[in-house]
Design a protein around this motif. Structure first.
Motif, PDB file in Angstrom:
ATOM      1  N   ARG A  74       0.791  -1.208  -0.023  1.00 28.34           N
ATOM      2  CA  ARG A  74       0.096   0.144   0.007  1.00 28.34           C
ATOM      3  C   ARG A  74       0.850   1.244  -0.139  1.00 28.34           C
ATOM      4  NH1 ARG A  74      -4.858   1.820   4.132  1.00 28.34           N
ATOM      5  NH2 ARG A  74      -5.478   3.634   2.679  1.00 28.34           N
ATOM      6  N   ARG A  89      -3.982   8.314  10.526  1.00 25.65           N
ATOM      7  CA  ARG A  89      -4.505   7.353   9.559  1.00 25.65           C
ATOM      8  C   ARG A  89      -3.295   6.333   8.980  1.00 25.65           C
ATOM      9  NH1 ARG A  89      -8.118  11.242   8.365  1.00 25.65           N
ATOM     10  NH2 ARG A  89     -10.264  10.676   8.412  1.00 25.65           N
ATOM     11  N   GLN A  90      -3.383   5.231   8.592  1.00 25.46           N
ATOM     12  CA  GLN A  90      -2.304   4.251   7.976  1.00 25.46           C
ATOM     13  C   GLN A  90      -1.706   4.915   7.052  1.00 25.46           C
ATOM     14  OE1 GLN A  90      -3.666   0.773   6.340  1.00 25.46           O
ATOM     15  NE2 GLN A  90      -1.873  -0.273   6.798  1.00 25.46           N
ATOM     16  N   SER A  91      -2.599   5.539   6.227  1.00 27.51           N
ATOM     17  CA  SER A  91      -1.922   6.138   4.787  1.00 27.51           C
ATOM     18  C   SER A  91      -2.432   7.557   4.747  1.00 27.51           C
ATOM     19  CB  SER A  91      -2.314   5.326   3.645  1.00 27.51           C
ATOM     20  OG  SER A  91      -2.237   5.803   2.445  1.00 27.51           O
ATOM     21  N   TYR A 109      -6.407   8.080   1.888  1.00 27.85           N
ATOM     22  CA  TYR A 109      -7.454   7.482   2.752  1.00 27.85           C
ATOM     23  C   TYR A 109      -8.964   8.040   2.176  1.00 27.85           C
ATOM     24  CZ  TYR A 109      -7.554  12.200   4.964  1.00 27.85           C
ATOM     25  OH  TYR A 109      -7.302  13.498   5.254  1.00 27.85           O
ATOM     26  N   ARG A 110      -8.901   8.627   0.931  1.00 25.36           N
ATOM     27  CA  ARG A 110     -10.007   9.002   0.025  1.00 25.36           C
ATOM     28  C   ARG A 110     -10.117   8.391  -1.076  1.00 25.36           C
ATOM     29  NH1 ARG A 110      -9.448  15.443   1.953  1.00 25.36           N
ATOM     30  NH2 ARG A 110      -7.124  14.768   1.606  1.00 25.36           N
ATOM     31  N   ILE A 149     -12.247   6.599   3.502  1.00 20.79           N
ATOM     32  CA  ILE A 149     -12.600   5.219   3.676  1.00 20.79           C
ATOM     33  C   ILE A 149     -11.836   4.465   4.661  1.00 20.79           C
ATOM     34  CG2 ILE A 149     -13.412   4.754   1.249  1.00 20.79           C
ATOM     35  CD1 ILE A 149     -10.470   3.669   0.686  1.00 20.79           C
ATOM     36  N   ASP A 150     -10.808   5.248   5.331  1.00 19.82           N
ATOM     37  CA  ASP A 150      -9.991   4.743   6.341  1.00 19.82           C
ATOM     38  C   ASP A 150     -10.131   5.496   7.633  1.00 19.82           C
ATOM     39  OD1 ASP A 150      -8.856   3.099   4.376  1.00 19.82           O
ATOM     40  OD2 ASP A 150      -6.857   4.309   4.201  1.00 19.82           O
ATOM     41  N   PRO A 151     -10.196   4.654   8.767  1.00 20.28           N
ATOM     42  CA  PRO A 151     -10.622   5.344   9.921  1.00 20.28           C
ATOM     43  C   PRO A 151      -9.104   6.251  10.677  1.00 20.28           C
ATOM     44  CG  PRO A 151     -10.108   3.017  10.307  1.00 20.28           C
ATOM     45  CD  PRO A 151     -10.137   3.290   9.046  1.00 20.28           C
ATOM     46  N   LEU A 196      -6.737   6.315  13.377  1.00 24.33           N
ATOM     47  CA  LEU A 196      -6.347   5.191  14.088  1.00 24.33           C
ATOM     48  C   LEU A 196      -6.078   5.773  15.555  1.00 24.33           C
ATOM     49  CD1 LEU A 196      -4.143   2.998  11.773  1.00 24.33           C
ATOM     50  CD2 LEU A 196      -6.626   2.787  12.577  1.00 24.33           C
TER      51      LEU A 196
END
Length: 137
Positions: free
Chosen positions: A33, A105-107, A110-111, A121-123, A125
């Motif tokens: 990713r 977020r992880q990345s 995230y959209r 789409i990503d929460p 964290l």
């Protein structure tokens, strides 16, 4: 492109932009990713290879920054790649702490574009205020 072993010659193979920078894509070595995109100057790229961690050039702060120096979310370098035009690098990294983005977020990606608009789409964290709280005293 031929392989070179002389000190600094591998850096000479890079096509730096007019500001002496190159875009750097950080990609998760395990999931593939894309985590983030940043910029590197010659010193940042050299130090990244030497220290085996993500080190970038902050255009806004006009200084080097070691990913994780404030957040603790360090990027451990596994592999460094140069694209066919020699004007983009990819860092295959292990993202310690699982958070690459300053939004928590992880990345940074995230959209997703769907139905004519951007959808998150990503929460989150970890709340960014908690990540960077010790730096805002």
């Amino acid at each position: 492109m031929k392989q070179t072993n002389e000190e600094g010659s591998w850096l000479d193979a890079v096509k730096w932009d007019a500001d002496g920078l190159i875009p750097a894509i950080a990609q998760d070595v395990h999931t593939q990713r894309v985590l983030m995109v940043a910029w590197m100057n010659r010193e940042a790229l050299s130090l990244t290879a030497e220290e085996k961690r993500g080190i970038y050039w902050s255009r806004s702060r006009r200084k080097l920054w070691r990913k994780g120096e404030e957040s603790g979310h360090v990027q451990v370098l596994h592999e460094l790649r140069l694209d066919c035009d020699a004007d983009v690098v990819v860092l295959m990294v292990e993202q310690l702490g699982g958070i690459a983005c300053h939004t928590g977020r992880q990345s940074c990606f995230y959209r997703v574009f769907r139905d004519g608009q951007w959808h998150v789409i990503d929460p989150v964290l970890k709340d960014p205020n908690q990540i960077y709280e010790h730096k805002h005293e």
